[in-house]
Write an enzyme that holds these catalytic residues in place. Structure first.
Site, PDB file in Angstrom:
ATOM      1  N   TYR B  30       1.870  48.679 -50.008  1.00 21.03           N
ATOM      2  CA  TYR B  30       1.796  46.824 -50.361  1.00 21.03           C
ATOM      3  C   TYR B  30       3.715  45.827 -49.120  1.00 21.03           C
ATOM      4  CZ  TYR B  30       4.215  47.747 -54.587  1.00 21.03           C
ATOM      5  OH  TYR B  30       4.906  47.557 -55.593  1.00 21.03           O
ATOM      6  N   GLU B  33       3.169  45.531 -45.885  1.00 20.59           N
ATOM      7  CA  GLU B  33       2.860  44.162 -45.683  1.00 20.59           C
ATOM      8  C   GLU B  33       4.123  42.959 -45.655  1.00 20.59           C
ATOM      9  OE1 GLU B  33       0.588  43.820 -43.317  1.00 20.59           O
ATOM     10  OE2 GLU B  33      -0.393  45.606 -43.090  1.00 20.59           O
ATOM     11  N   HIS B  34       4.032  43.352 -47.193  1.00 19.11           N
ATOM     12  CA  HIS B  34       4.783  42.012 -48.182  1.00 19.11           C
ATOM     13  C   HIS B  34       6.599  43.032 -48.170  1.00 19.11           C
ATOM     14  CE1 HIS B  34       5.942  39.301 -51.057  1.00 19.11           C
ATOM     15  NE2 HIS B  34       5.352  38.892 -50.727  1.00 19.11           N
ATOM     16  N   LEU B  35       7.491  41.909 -46.687  1.00 21.62           N
ATOM     17  CA  LEU B  35       6.894  41.384 -45.477  1.00 21.62           C
ATOM     18  C   LEU B  35       7.057  42.243 -44.588  1.00 21.62           C
ATOM     19  CD1 LEU B  35       8.616  38.327 -46.939  1.00 21.62           C
ATOM     20  CD2 LEU B  35       6.405  39.009 -46.651  1.00 21.62           C
TER      21      LEU B  35
END
Lengths: 138, 157
Positions: B30, B33-35
């Protein structure tokens, strides 16, 4: 024992915290579900907070009884609460405004019985009873 | 990926409080994607970690016989961002516990600095309420994790 006003103010603060509403929205006649947006899980949260705030135990179903009529046709017919049902409501919800509800006893409006004022009346009664039962310490 | 957002319990006082840790690494998907270009730990996953710590504390208090389900997060305060390489410490304290459910207060820290706080409520759900026949929370994967942490007594692992 706290005064009526003190109880009311504490109930308002409790509902503001639990339901994330503005203090101005919490009026005595406000309904928990319709006006303040409470969902079923919020009722347990409110019970927990009142217990903590007032230092009392609220037995399950005493303030917010669950499934009062259990689908019994004796109590509900054609979406309306029968006179026997109204009597049952008076027993289960002694602090709610049953008289107003009885004028147009639509089952769908039963959640309107749960108001801010109802909680306050319940607490006043509970705290009075507890004070009367407590040993005198003079 | 397994839906287990705590690595280990470091303290556990049954029916009172518990402390668990979660190590964050760049390898976790994750963060890509974050961030993008600025990896920070999602607050939703931080809340999940606090809720898992609290849910196991509540579950243990009922001998892992009840299905403890996250029902409501009444309040959350986030104070700081959390980055890969850091270790989160989740501390929860049981505020209320009764037949219908429970509430915990949770604090997340990184190196003793409070990064988030939340009040989390759980409901005890009976399997038949949601059309199941058996308990569904403390079973399978989660039970294995608890056994690894030696939280479950030998007969229940």
């Amino acid at each position: 024992m706290p005064s009526k006003q003190e109880i009311y103010e504490k109930v308002v603060a409790t509902l503001v915290d639990s339901l994330n509403v503005e203090p101005e929205e919490v009026r005595p006649e406000a309904t928990l579900q319709g006006d303040l947006g409470a969902e079923s899980i919020d009722f347990l949260d409110i019970v927990f907070r009142l217990e903590r705030g007032f230092g009392i135990k609220i037995p399950r179903g005493e303030l917010f009884p669950e499934s009062i009529f259990q689908g019994d046709p004796q109590y509900v017919q054609d979406g309306k609460v029968t006179p026997q049902g109204i009597e049952l409501l008076r027993q289960k919800l002694p602090f709610a405004d049953i008289d107003s509800f009885a004028k147009d006893p639509q089952l769908s409006k039963i959640s309107d019985l749960f108001t801010v004022e109802m909680i306050c009346r319940y607490l006043e009664h509970r705290l009075q009873t507890e004070e009367a039962a407590a040993p005198q310490t003079h | 990926m397994r839906w287990i957002w705590i690595d280990r319990f470091v303290e556990f006082e049954p029916g009172r409080r518990a402390k668990a840790i979660k190590n964050l690494t760049q390898a976790e998907d994750y963060f890509r994607e974050h961030l993008p270009g600025y990896p920070i730990f999602p607050i939703s996953l931080l809340l999940e970690g606090l809720a898992q710590t609290g849910g196991i504390l509540v579950g243990e208090a009922g001998n892992f016989e009840r299905n403890v389900v996250l029902a409501k997060i009444a309040s959350v305060q986030v104070h700081a961002e959390v980055y890969p390489g850091q270790q989160l410490e989740y501390e929860v304290e049981l505020l209320d516990l009764r037949e219908e459910g429970a509430t915990v207060r949770g604090i997340a820290r990184v190196q003793a600095q409070v990064v988030a706080e939340a009040e989390i409520m759980f409901a005890h759900v009976r399997p038949e309420q949601i059309g199941l026949q058996e308990n569904f929370v403390f079973s399978g994967e989660l039970k294995k994790l608890l056994a690894l942490n030696r939280l479950l007594p030998p007969g229940k692992r």
